[in-house]
Design a protein around this motif. Structure first.
Motif, mmCIF file in Angstrom:
data_model
loop_
_atom_site.group_PDB
_atom_site.id
_atom_site.type_symbol
_atom_site.label_atom_id
_atom_site.label_comp_id
_atom_site.label_asym_id
_atom_site.label_seq_id
_atom_site.Cartn_x
_atom_site.Cartn_y
_atom_site.Cartn_z
ATOM 1 N N SER A 146 0.847 -1.191 0.000
ATOM 2 C CA SER A 146 0.000 0.000 0.000
ATOM 3 C C SER A 146 0.884 1.243 0.000
ATOM 4 N N PRO A 147 0.329 2.409 -0.330
ATOM 5 C CA PRO A 147 1.140 3.630 -0.251
ATOM 6 C C PRO A 147 1.744 3.850 1.137
ATOM 7 N N CYS A 184 4.780 7.652 -3.379
ATOM 8 C CA CYS A 184 4.110 6.426 -2.936
ATOM 9 C C CYS A 184 2.654 6.380 -3.399
ATOM 10 N N TRP A 185 1.924 7.474 -3.233
ATOM 11 C CA TRP A 185 0.517 7.480 -3.597
ATOM 12 C C TRP A 185 0.311 7.459 -5.112
ATOM 13 N N ALA A 189 -1.615 4.738 -7.564
ATOM 14 C CA ALA A 189 -2.626 5.150 -8.537
ATOM 15 C C ALA A 189 -2.268 4.674 -9.935
ATOM 16 N N ALA A 190 -0.978 4.770 -10.297
ATOM 17 C CA ALA A 190 -0.543 4.343 -11.622
ATOM 18 C C ALA A 190 -0.729 2.838 -11.812
ATOM 19 N N LEU A 222 -6.870 10.392 -6.930
ATOM 20 C CA LEU A 222 -5.579 10.300 -7.615
ATOM 21 C C LEU A 222 -5.628 9.398 -8.839
ATOM 22 N N VAL A 223 -6.664 8.582 -8.940
ATOM 23 C CA VAL A 223 -6.796 7.644 -10.062
ATOM 24 C C VAL A 223 -7.543 8.329 -11.193
ATOM 25 N N ARG A 224 -6.960 8.323 -12.380
ATOM 26 C CA ARG A 224 -7.555 9.032 -13.517
ATOM 27 C C ARG A 224 -8.538 8.138 -14.272
ATOM 28 N N VAL A 225 -9.351 7.450 -13.529
ATOM 29 C CA VAL A 225 -10.404 6.584 -14.062
ATOM 30 C C VAL A 225 -11.617 6.777 -13.165
ATOM 31 N N PRO A 226 -12.804 6.916 -13.705
ATOM 32 C CA PRO A 226 -13.988 7.005 -12.838
ATOM 33 C C PRO A 226 -14.079 5.788 -11.926
ATOM 34 N N ALA A 227 -14.253 6.035 -10.649
ATOM 35 C CA ALA A 227 -14.267 4.941 -9.678
ATOM 36 C C ALA A 227 -15.358 5.178 -8.652
ATOM 37 N N ARG A 228 -15.835 4.094 -8.097
ATOM 38 C CA ARG A 228 -16.806 4.173 -7.005
ATOM 39 C C ARG A 228 -16.207 3.486 -5.779
ATOM 40 N N ILE A 229 -16.578 3.962 -4.609
ATOM 41 C CA ILE A 229 -16.094 3.381 -3.360
ATOM 42 C C ILE A 229 -17.123 2.391 -2.843
#
Length: 246
Positions: A146-147, A184-185, A189-190, A222-229
């Motif tokens: 993890s980061p 780290c973060w 994300a990448a 930080l993620v350049r993709v649409p995401a849901r939690i």
């Protein structure tokens, strides 16, 4: 009524479950004695017929939890293990028992929620990625630090690199503290973006991205993709599994 327990590396999460759904209780930190914490949490417990447990914790904690369940609720805990197929999900591993039970149950919860291709990124002690096809096939995944763990490892291995709780995540840092946190973060994300992109070819279609775990909300922007939690996936998976197995 069922008791559902997610015994993780640092916290215990739990919920009551019946036909009306989940009622989650307050998570319990492992740094405090489990028997004392659970005695207070379950002081007004309903009549429980089953107690299903998903654990990735040490055997000592599992034994403490089992004793607390027997003493407080008068039922024998059922420790769930990953298997080749359950609730429509088919595991990619040749040895299904090697797949973490938390990953197994999270996939079950996602499949029960929607029949869609989805990538799950769970950010806790580790960063864990899994791909699930619309027909329930698990295509495999990745595990990385993890980061937070990356940062701890970096600081532990270097003498002149420092960190700060106020450090920012930026694209190009102009001080060491921001550089450590950002590196780290953004590395995490990448990796999520790369895995998600690669899975589109395997799925033959775009996939959803679901984020879970204690640091999901920090990673999401930080993620350049649409995401849901997706909260409480392990508990939700246990509820689905409880409904299938008598």
């Amino acid at each position: 009524m069922n008791l559902l327990v997610d015994l993780g590396n640092s916290r215990l999460k739990w919920a009551w479950s019946d036909e009306s759904g989940l009622r989650a209780g307050e998570p319990v930190d492992h740094s405090r004695p489990l028997d004392v914490e659970l005695a207070a949490a379950w002081a007004d417990a309903p009549h429980v017929t089953r107690a299903l447990v998903a654990s990735v914790a040490r055997p000592r904690l599992e034994a403490e939890l089992a004793q607390a369940i027997r003493a407080r609720l008068r039922v024998e805990p059922e420790f769930v293990a990953s298997r080749a197929e359950a609730c429509g999900v088919r595991v990619a591993y040749a040895r299904p028992e090697k797949l973490g039970v938390d990953r197994f149950l999270a996939l079950i919860a996602l499949y029960a929620q929607a029949r869609e291709p989805v990538v799950l990124a769970s950010v806790g002690t580790a960063l864990v990625l899994d791909a699930l096809a619309a027909d329930g096939r698990h295509l495999g995944g990745l595990i990385a630090p993890s980061p937070m763990l990356m940062q701890e490892a970096l600081l532990g291995a270097t003498a002149r690199v420092s960190a700060s709780s106020s450090a920012r995540v930026v694209e190009a840092a102009d001080d060491t503290e921001d550089a450590v946190r950002s590196g780290c973060w953004l590395a995490a994300a990448a990796l999520v973006e790369r895995f998600h992109s690669g899975c589109a070819q395997a799925f033959g279609a775009p996939s959803a991205l679901a984020l879970a775990g204690g640091a999901a909300r920090e990673l999401a922007p930080l993620v350049r993709v649409p995401a849901r939690i997706e909260p409480d996936l392990v508990l939700r998976g246990l509820a689905v599994l409880a409904g299938e197995t008598p």
